[in-house]
Design an enzyme around this catalytic site. Structure first.
Site, short mmCIF file in Angstrom:
data_model
loop_
_atom_site.label_atom_id
_atom_site.label_comp_id
_atom_site.label_asym_id
_atom_site.label_seq_id
_atom_site.Cartn_x
_atom_site.Cartn_y
_atom_site.Cartn_z
CB CYS A 1 7.61 6.91 -6.06
SG CYS A 1 8.89 7.22 -4.86
C1 UDX Z 1 6.02 3.40 -4.04
C2 UDX Z 1 6.53 1.96 -4.24
O1 UDX Z 1 5.63 1.06 -3.61
C3 UDX Z 1 7.93 1.80 -3.67
O2 UDX Z 1 8.40 0.50 -3.94
C4 UDX Z 1 8.83 2.83 -4.34
O3 UDX Z 1 10.13 2.75 -3.84
C5 UDX Z 1 8.27 4.22 -4.13
O4 UDX Z 1 6.94 4.29 -4.63
P1 UDX Z 1 4.97 4.82 -2.06
O5 UDX Z 1 4.93 5.97 -3.01
O6 UDX Z 1 5.44 5.05 -0.68
O7 UDX Z 1 5.89 3.64 -2.65
O8 UDX Z 1 3.47 4.30 -1.94
P2 UDX Z 1 2.65 2.97 -2.26
O9 UDX Z 1 2.28 2.32 -1.00
O10 UDX Z 1 3.31 2.15 -3.27
O11 UDX Z 1 1.34 3.63 -2.89
C6 UDX Z 1 1.40 4.46 -4.03
C7 UDX Z 1 0.05 5.03 -4.34
O12 UDX Z 1 -0.81 4.02 -4.88
C8 UDX Z 1 -0.71 5.62 -3.16
O13 UDX Z 1 -1.36 6.81 -3.54
C9 UDX Z 1 -1.71 4.55 -2.80
O14 UDX Z 1 -2.85 5.06 -2.15
C10 UDX Z 1 -2.04 4.00 -4.17
N1 UDX Z 1 -2.53 2.62 -4.13
C11 UDX Z 1 -1.72 1.62 -3.74
C12 UDX Z 1 -3.84 2.36 -4.52
O15 UDX Z 1 -4.62 3.27 -4.86
N2 UDX Z 1 -4.28 1.07 -4.49
C13 UDX Z 1 -3.49 0.04 -4.11
O16 UDX Z 1 -3.95 -1.11 -4.13
C14 UDX Z 1 -2.16 0.31 -3.72
#
Ligand code: UDX
Length: 446
Positions: free
Chosen positions: A270
């Site tokens: 996403c």
């Molecule tokens: C995301 C959105 O959160 C969700 O609302 C949307 O519908 C789809 O995209 P997702 O892709 O499942 O969901 O993952 P998410 O938990 O949001 O993490 C996204 C990325 O950011 C991951 O690679 C995660 O490791 C990274 N991340 C997240 C960080 O590096 N640091 C953080 O503090 C949070």
């Protein structure tokens, strides 16, 4: 009530099984025959916590049926469109699946006199529901929006790894509607689904609902890129740690603690795709923003940064044995799409390092990417055996248990690059060359 779901990826399948569990009759449609066969056998096509039992119940009770034909959607009152919206080469959004499914749905609407409601859940750029989906549905069915069929935009905010939990307890429901009947029908579905305890509901028009999804994801991605930028500064200040900074600024209720984990950058299906689509879309409007383009630039730099720290730690990578713990883009999923770990491995191979990898869930998919160019290990400890450096790329629980002794006993030279910041820096003596993203001061001390 009979509900159709077109596109059985994360969003479609998780939505389908949750609705089936609440007693709705579900007809799932996906063009991927292999996926359909797996679902019919109650085998989830991807790993998602909590999906297994729900899928089992949905299929075994007969509440959920699925096929690769739109014909089976006949008689449905409401159809969710949850097809994929990948990225084209130029970074803009690929709407081909949206258009194809709108054409398929038009054929169903043509023969349905009961005001079917089409709900666009796929992430699409503002204007798609009103200017692409609606005309296709009207033109190809010969029916009229508002009087013969309904249409809503209803973006979702599910996270992989907690998609079921997020479906059951979302922070909000966003409904973009441009006629009363459609809005009422969708609100009534959610009222009955959430049995009266409906989450906060934001009602708006199609384009605003579509934009909300991008603005939401871009904001979260911005928090990640922001803290990664602060992490770079911390790395230059001996003794400072981005974790403390995040903890402190997160206590300001205007900022909040979530999404401030510094690391190798965001990945997944996403954030990267949605950021690119938003950037390209804003270009078409003449409304580009250095802030939004900066989010992506900072993120791209993180993988490069991990590789350059590794190079410094080993004084060059050629011929060095580097173990990678974690392949999935985040813990709790087997998804490697746009995973920083996969990018780091590619870069290490360019620098002629020997790469040994392990992940509790994502090895099979990774094998399809790298084949024999890298080595796959059955456990974390096997992975680090005889290695010159261990890079932690995914925050799996089992990696958090690794201790200094594990690295000293197994590695050729005990050196750890904790790109996810899951190990306690203070528990490591100088016997292990240890560095973490956002951790200042130790890289030159050893
Ligand atoms: C995301 C959105 O959160 C969700 O609302 C949307 O519908 C789809 O995209 P997702 O892709 O499942 O969901 O993952 P998410 O938990 O949001 O993490 C996204 C990325 O950011 C991951 O690679 C995660 O490791 C990274 N991340 C997240 C960080 O590096 N640091 C953080 O503090 C949070």
């Amino acid at each position: 009530m009979k509900i159709g779901i077109v596109g059985l990826g994360y969003v479609g399948l998780c939505t389908a099984v949750c609705l089936a569990d609440r007693g709705f009759d579900i007809v799932g449609v996906d063009l991927d025959g292999r996926k359909i066969r797996m679902i019919r056998k109650c085998r989830p096509p991807f790993y998602e916590r909590g999906l297994d039992p729900l899928l089992n119940r949905a299929i075994s009770t007969g509440r959920m049926k699925c096929s690769n034909s739109y014909e089976n959607l006949k008689g449905t009152n409401l159809i969710f469109m949850t097809v994929g919206t990948p990225t084209l080469r130029d970074g803009s959004i690929d709407l081909s699946q949206v258009k194809a499914s709108a054409e398929g749905l038009a054929r169903i609407i043509k023969r349905n006199d009961r005001f079917p409601l089409v709900v666009v859940k796929s992430t699409v750029i503002p204007g798609t529901t009103g200017r692409i989906v609606k005309p296709i549905l009207e033109k190809q069915s010969g029916k009229h929006f508002g009087s013969d069929f309904g249409l809503c935009s209803n973006p979702e905010f599910l996270r992989e790894g907690s998609a079921i939990e997020d479906t059951l307890h979302p922070d909000k429901i966003v409904i973009g509607a441009e006629d009363e009947r459609s809005a009422k029908a969708l609100i009534s579905l959610y009222t009955s689904y959430y049995s009266g305890a409906v989450p906060p509901l934001v009602r708006t028009n199609f384009a605003a609902a579509e934009l909300i999804k991008y603005a939401n994801n871009a904001f979260l991605a911005m928090k990640v890129s922001y803290i990664n930028s602060v992490a770079r500064i911390c790395e230059k200040i001996p003794g400072s740690d981005v974790g403390k900074v995040a903890q402190a600024i997160g206590l300001d209720s205007r900022i909040g603690r979530k999404f401030l984990e510094a690391g190798p950058g965001y990945g997944g299906s996403c954030f990267p795709k949605d950021l690119r689509a938003l950037i390209e879309f804003s270009k078409t409007l003449g409304a580009t923003s250095p802030l939004i383009t900066g989010i992506e630039q900072v993120n791209r730099g993180q993988v490069q940064h991990v590789v350059s720290i590794a190079r410094k730690m080993l004084r060059g990578l050629r011929g060095k044995r580097v173990s990678i713990l974690g392949l999935a883009f985040k813990a709790g999923t087997n998804d490697i799409r746009e995973s920083p770990s996969i990018e780091v491995i590619s870069q290490l191979l360019v620098h002629r390092a020997k790469v040994i990898v392990y992940d509790p869930k994502a090895v099979e998919d990774t094998r399809r990417v790298f084949g024999r160019r890298i080595t796959y290990s059955p456990t974390a400890l096997d992975t680090i055996k005889g290695c010159d450096l261990c890079i932690i790329m995914t925050a799996w629980e089992e990696f958090k248990k690794l201790k200094e002794e594990d690295f000293l006993a197994n590695m050729k030279n005990a050196a750890v690059l904790d790109a996810r910041r899951i190990l306690n820096f203070d528990e490591f003596s100088p016997r292990v060359k240890f560095t973490a993203i956002g951790q200042g001061g130790r890289i030159n001390r050893t």
